[in-house]
Enzyme design. Structure first.
Site, short mmCIF file in Angstrom:
data_model
loop_
_atom_site.label_atom_id
_atom_site.label_comp_id
_atom_site.label_asym_id
_atom_site.label_seq_id
_atom_site.Cartn_x
_atom_site.Cartn_y
_atom_site.Cartn_z
NE ARG A 74 10.05 14.89 -41.56
CZ ARG A 74 9.77 14.72 -42.86
NH1 ARG A 74 10.18 15.65 -43.73
NH2 ARG A 74 9.11 13.66 -43.29
CE LYS A 80 12.03 11.88 -40.33
NZ LYS A 80 11.22 10.89 -39.57
CG HIS A 114 7.03 16.14 -34.92
ND1 HIS A 114 7.79 16.54 -36.00
CD2 HIS A 114 6.47 14.96 -35.29
CE1 HIS A 114 7.71 15.64 -36.97
NE2 HIS A 114 6.91 14.67 -36.56
NE ARG A 141 6.25 16.54 -40.33
CZ ARG A 141 6.39 16.53 -41.65
NH1 ARG A 141 6.36 17.66 -42.33
NH2 ARG A 141 6.55 15.39 -42.30
CG HIS A 161 4.35 11.79 -44.56
ND1 HIS A 161 3.13 12.04 -43.98
CD2 HIS A 161 5.27 12.19 -43.65
CE1 HIS A 161 3.30 12.56 -42.78
NE2 HIS A 161 4.60 12.66 -42.56
CE1 TYR A 184 4.27 13.72 -38.80
CE2 TYR A 184 4.04 11.34 -38.76
CZ TYR A 184 4.81 12.46 -38.61
OH TYR A 184 6.13 12.34 -38.27
#
Length: 304
Positions: free
Chosen positions: A159, A182, A250, A253, A276, A285
């Site tokens: 990211r 995250k 993004h 990615r 994830h 994605y």
């Protein structure tokens, strides 16, 4: 006016999400904004201060009024669904602790919306992006910096926040980099030789001092580099190459994940590389279609 008791309850829930569920800072900020907006509406709607007692008595009609108000002020179905999700999570937590029935809130249906699937670049377009990024800046060290960041996004699936969070302690880049993503989740990411070389080239040219406690990527005045300069570079590049508006940092990615899958990569392995929590997010994605999923399944399943 939201009562002190309700304010304290909201603060405790946000801390619960941060500490126990690992919610990222931006997520906490969004939750707080959505809940304060919801509670402010209910106060205006009922014409009274919203304390703990008042919000336990909300009806289906109240929820419909809030949703109609949000749509009326131009909130998209997607954003309203996100806000409703935050409201439900708060009510689920609060009802467990206060012992009230939250069915009116929890049974509210989110508005339907068409999910915006990410659009990865094909391999040739991604390679052209890297070549063109280098031509955007007048200062050679800035050009080298931008190339290094973009290479990390496409070559390692980082990211943009993860790339910009790297410090002098991370260089020279190792073959395997530990990244904090995250929710504070850590993962190991292989670093391609091209990415290590791009960062090394940037370091040779960077005029600002480097130390373990300083950010790796720097702005022109020497402070930490923010995401906006990289976003602007990508905007210029996509105009020059005739790429769609979805060609954002993004998207690189997304492209990393899709290119790995197309080369035969395993979805679970790609999930780990991307950091994830859910495999379904990885599937989105990578723009996986049903046929590709079955192909991976047939190859990997022990009964295949």
């Amino acid at each position: 006016m939201i009562s002190p008791a309700l304010t304290a309850a909201l603060d405790r829930w946000l801390e619960h999400e941060r500490a126990l569920n690992g919610a990222a800072r931006n997520t906490i900020t969004a939750y707080q904004r959505d809940l304060l907006g919801f509670l402010a509406f209910m106060q205006s709607h009922h014409g009274e201060s919203q304390g703990l007692g008042a919000i336990t008595r909300l009806s289906v009609t109240d929820m419909r009024a809030w949703m109609a108000h949000e749509r009326g002020r131009g909130l998209s179905a997607r954003s309203l669904a996100r806000a409703l999700s935050a409201v439900k999570a708060f009510y689920r937590w609060l009802s467990d602790r206060e012992g009230f029935e939250a069915t009116a809130v929890l049974s509210t249906r989110a508005p339907r919306f068409n999910a915006r699937l990410p659009r990865p670049l094909d391999e040739a377009a991604a390679a052209r992006v890297l070549d063109t990024v280098e031509l955007q800046a007048r200062e050679p060290w800035v050009a080298a910096r931008d190339v290094a960041v973009v290479t990390l996004l496409w070559g390692c699936g980082l990211r943009i926040s993860e790339a910009l969070a790297l410090t002098g302690a991370d260089v020279p880049l190792p073959e395997t980099l530990r990244v904090t993503g995250k929710g504070g989740r850590q993962r190991l990411v292989p670093v391609l030789p091209a990415a290590r070389a791009a960062v090394a080239d940037y370091l040779k040219l960077c005029p600002h001092p480097m130390a373990p406690d300083l950010p790796l990527f720097r702005g022109v005045r020497g402070g930490a580099l923010g995401p906006r300069p990289i976003q602007k570079v990508m905007e210029a590049v996509r105009l020059q190459l005739g790429l769609p508006a979805t060609a954002t940092p993004h998207a690189l990615r997304h492209s990393f994940a899709t290119h790995l899958l197309n080369a035969g990569g395993d979805l679970r392995a790609i999930q780990e590389l991307l950091g994830h929590a859910s495999l379904s997010t990885t599937q989105t994605y990578t723009a996986v279609d049903a046929a590709r999923l079955m192909e991976v399944y047939d190859r990997a399943h022990p009964r295949a």
